[in-house]
Design a protein around this motif. Structure first.
Motif, short mmCIF file in Angstrom:
data_model
loop_
_atom_site.label_atom_id
_atom_site.label_comp_id
_atom_site.label_asym_id
_atom_site.label_seq_id
_atom_site.Cartn_x
_atom_site.Cartn_y
_atom_site.Cartn_z
N SER A 53 35.73 -17.43 11.78
CA SER A 53 35.41 -16.72 10.55
C SER A 53 34.07 -16.02 10.74
CB SER A 53 35.35 -17.69 9.37
OG SER A 53 34.96 -17.01 8.20
N GLU A 56 31.62 -15.76 7.72
CA GLU A 56 30.91 -17.00 7.40
C GLU A 56 30.00 -17.45 8.54
OE1 GLU A 56 33.32 -20.04 4.65
OE2 GLU A 56 34.16 -19.77 6.65
N TRP A 73 28.69 -23.50 13.16
CA TRP A 73 28.26 -22.78 11.97
C TRP A 73 26.93 -22.12 12.27
CZ3 TRP A 73 28.27 -28.04 12.46
CH2 TRP A 73 27.05 -28.70 12.32
N SER A 138 36.90 -20.73 6.29
CA SER A 138 37.76 -19.78 5.58
C SER A 138 38.61 -19.00 6.57
CB SER A 138 36.93 -18.80 4.75
OG SER A 138 36.32 -19.46 3.69
#
Length: 170
Positions: A53, A56, A73, A138
């Protein structure tokens, strides 16, 4: 006259080199490419299954050879690597409702709902880790202007991930 022409050519050459360098750096730091490089570095091998993603700045990847799953992340700057035995399960969430689930020791809740008009499709991975017990990614977000694909493609990717997790949990 010759010196003026030489100066113009040198300035043009310098501008071309700087432009090429800036474009190459932009290509190299592209979010999806950066996440894939971080995934390769985390797992040590190319991911056999991955979900990315870029909007994100998150990604997840399974390395069957290494027996690990990596979650990233912060555009790949942060992440964790878990062994397969640390996976507890996964869920597909569509617009806030769990539509499919696989958990260790529980029967699978199969994906039997297709939502072609979904606003948000999320993959939630669950781990045996007290500090970071879950990771949400997501797969489709209609509110992101640069989103490519469709909710149906996101649900297919999520279903594929649940199938991989089910095979690992058995």
């Amino acid at each position: 006259m010759d010196e003026a022409l030489r100066a113009i050519l040198l300035i043009g050459l310098a501008a071309a080199v700087l432009t090429t360098g800036a474009l190459t750096l932009n290509w190299w730091m592209e979010p999806e490419r950066r996440l894939r490089r971080a995934m390769l570095k985390s797992l040590g091998v190319a991911a056999d299954a991955e979900a990315v993603s870029p909007a994100e700045g998150k990604a997840a990847g399974l390395g069957f050879e290494s027996g690990q799953i990596a979650v990233l992340w912060g555009r790949g700057a942060n992440g964790l690597v878990y062994d397969f035995h640390e996976i507890e399960g996964g869920e597909i969430i569509v617009d806030g409702h769990v539509v499919a689930r696989i958990r260790r020791g529980e029967p699978r809740k199969s994906l039997d709902v297709m939502a072609p008009e979904a606003e948000l499709v999320t993959l939630r991975l669950m781990f045996a880790d007290a500090r970071y017990p879950e990771f949400e990614l997501s797969l489709w977000n209609a509110n992101v202007p640069t989103q490519t694909g469709s909710p149906a493609e996101a649900l297919r990717l999520g279903r594929r991930w649940l199938s991989h997790l089910e095979a690992l949990l058995k």
